[in-house]
Design a protein around this motif. Structure first.
Motif, PDB file in Angstrom:
ATOM      1  N   LEU A 196      34.817  59.703 -31.369  1.00 37.71           N
ATOM      2  CA  LEU A 196      35.275  60.752 -30.456  1.00 37.71           C
ATOM      3  C   LEU A 196      34.207  61.039 -29.402  1.00 37.71           C
ATOM      4  N   TRP A 197      34.658  61.425 -28.201  1.00 40.75           N
ATOM      5  CA  TRP A 197      33.744  61.644 -27.076  1.00 40.75           C
ATOM      6  C   TRP A 197      32.602  62.609 -27.368  1.00 40.75           C
ATOM      7  N   PRO A 198      32.855  63.776 -27.964  1.00 35.94           N
ATOM      8  CA  PRO A 198      31.725  64.704 -28.135  1.00 35.94           C
ATOM      9  C   PRO A 198      30.542  64.084 -28.899  1.00 35.94           C
ATOM     10  N   GLY A 199      30.812  63.425 -29.990  1.00 34.47           N
ATOM     11  CA  GLY A 199      29.741  62.790 -30.760  1.00 34.47           C
ATOM     12  C   GLY A 199      29.124  61.610 -30.016  1.00 34.47           C
ATOM     13  N   PHE A 200      29.968  60.841 -29.346  1.00 34.31           N
ATOM     14  CA  PHE A 200      29.491  59.678 -28.600  1.00 34.31           C
ATOM     15  C   PHE A 200      28.572  60.116 -27.467  1.00 34.31           C
ATOM     16  N   ARG A 201      28.989  61.134 -26.712  1.00 40.56           N
ATOM     17  CA  ARG A 201      28.175  61.643 -25.600  1.00 40.56           C
ATOM     18  C   ARG A 201      26.853  62.217 -26.093  1.00 40.56           C
ATOM     19  N   ASN A 202      26.916  62.970 -27.171  1.00 43.65           N
ATOM     20  CA  ASN A 202      25.675  63.561 -27.698  1.00 43.65           C
ATOM     21  C   ASN A 202      24.685  62.477 -28.106  1.00 43.65           C
ATOM     22  N   GLU A 203      25.176  61.457 -28.798  1.00 41.64           N
ATOM     23  CA  GLU A 203      24.280  60.382 -29.209  1.00 41.64           C
ATOM     24  C   GLU A 203      23.772  59.592 -28.000  1.00 41.64           C
ATOM     25  N   MET A 204      24.633  59.418 -27.004  1.00 44.27           N
ATOM     26  CA  MET A 204      24.187  58.746 -25.778  1.00 44.27           C
ATOM     27  C   MET A 204      23.041  59.518 -25.142  1.00 44.27           C
ATOM     28  N   MET A 205      23.204  60.839 -25.037  1.00 43.35           N
ATOM     29  CA  MET A 205      22.169  61.672 -24.413  1.00 43.35           C
ATOM     30  C   MET A 205      20.849  61.570 -25.177  1.00 43.35           C
ATOM     31  N   LEU A 206      20.925  61.633 -26.487  1.00 45.36           N
ATOM     32  CA  LEU A 206      19.693  61.539 -27.284  1.00 45.36           C
ATOM     33  C   LEU A 206      19.001  60.201 -27.065  1.00 45.36           C
ATOM     34  N   ARG A 207      19.777  59.125 -27.094  1.00 46.00           N
ATOM     35  CA  ARG A 207      19.194  57.799 -26.892  1.00 46.00           C
ATOM     36  C   ARG A 207      18.679  57.614 -25.465  1.00 46.00           C
ATOM     37  N   MET A 208      19.433  58.107 -24.500  1.00 49.39           N
ATOM     38  CA  MET A 208      19.005  57.974 -23.111  1.00 49.39           C
ATOM     39  C   MET A 208      17.688  58.713 -22.890  1.00 49.39           C
ATOM     40  N   ARG A 209      17.562  59.897 -23.472  1.00 52.79           N
ATOM     41  CA  ARG A 209      16.314  60.650 -23.356  1.00 52.79           C
ATOM     42  C   ARG A 209      15.162  59.842 -23.949  1.00 52.79           C
ATOM     43  N   ALA A 210      15.408  59.226 -25.093  1.00 53.55           N
ATOM     44  CA  ALA A 210      14.358  58.421 -25.739  1.00 53.55           C
ATOM     45  C   ALA A 210      13.974  57.229 -24.856  1.00 53.55           C
ATOM     46  N   TYR A 211      14.963  56.519 -24.290  1.00 51.10           N
ATOM     47  CA  TYR A 211      14.680  55.351 -23.454  1.00 51.10           C
ATOM     48  C   TYR A 211      13.963  55.730 -22.166  1.00 51.10           C
TER      49      TYR A 211
END
Length: 152
Positions: free
Chosen positions: A113-128
């Protein structure tokens, strides 16, 4: 005396269901694919926008993150291959992202689902990008979610 020959039924081994680790690989593949596209798009937009006094600095930051995601994506792709796992299709709709896959002859799909997918994307993007998770709370939650509501 009659003898009977014992017939043995040899059945092919059924493929194992996909493991949690393999599902995690599929999830990582999806996230990295989407993140990579977002970083590439952002880099192009920064370069063409004319809004930045020093666009090359920001492009360098995003470009570095793009290279990291590319390397990670290559590694995940190698892992998928070693597990005989193939992503057949990726679809997105208003609810989320779905990937259909085959793994050792077993077919399945994963829906995120989008909410979980977006949240994980944001966390990973911040790390990268080399950003700490503590800065994620700067924006109100609604703004953070809306920022990720891009069409991929």
């Amino acid at each position: 005396m009659a003898t009977t020959k014992r017939n043995t039924l040899i059945t092919p081994t059924l493929p194992e269901d996909i493991t949690k680790d393999e599902l995690s690989l599929v999830r990582s593949y999806l996230l990295l694919t989407f993140i990579h596209k977002v970083f590439e798009r952002d880099c192009r937009v920064i370069g063409k926008s004319g809004l930045f006094k020093t666009p090359q600095l920001y492009m360098e930051l995003v470009s570095s993150a793009t290279k990291k995601t590319s390397l990670m994506l290559q590694e995940v792709t190698r892992e998928l291959t070693s597990h005989q796992l193939k992503i057949n299709t990726i679809r997105q709709d208003q609810r989320g992202v779905t990937a259909e896959y085959t793994c050792r002859g077993y077919s399945g799909d994963i829906h995120i689902l989008w909410p979980g997918f977006r949240n994980e994307m944001m966390l990973r993007m911040r790390a990268y990008l080399g950003l700490g998770a503590e800065l994620a709370s700067v924006l109100p939650r609604e703004e953070r979610v809306e920022q990720m509501a891009l069409s991929f």
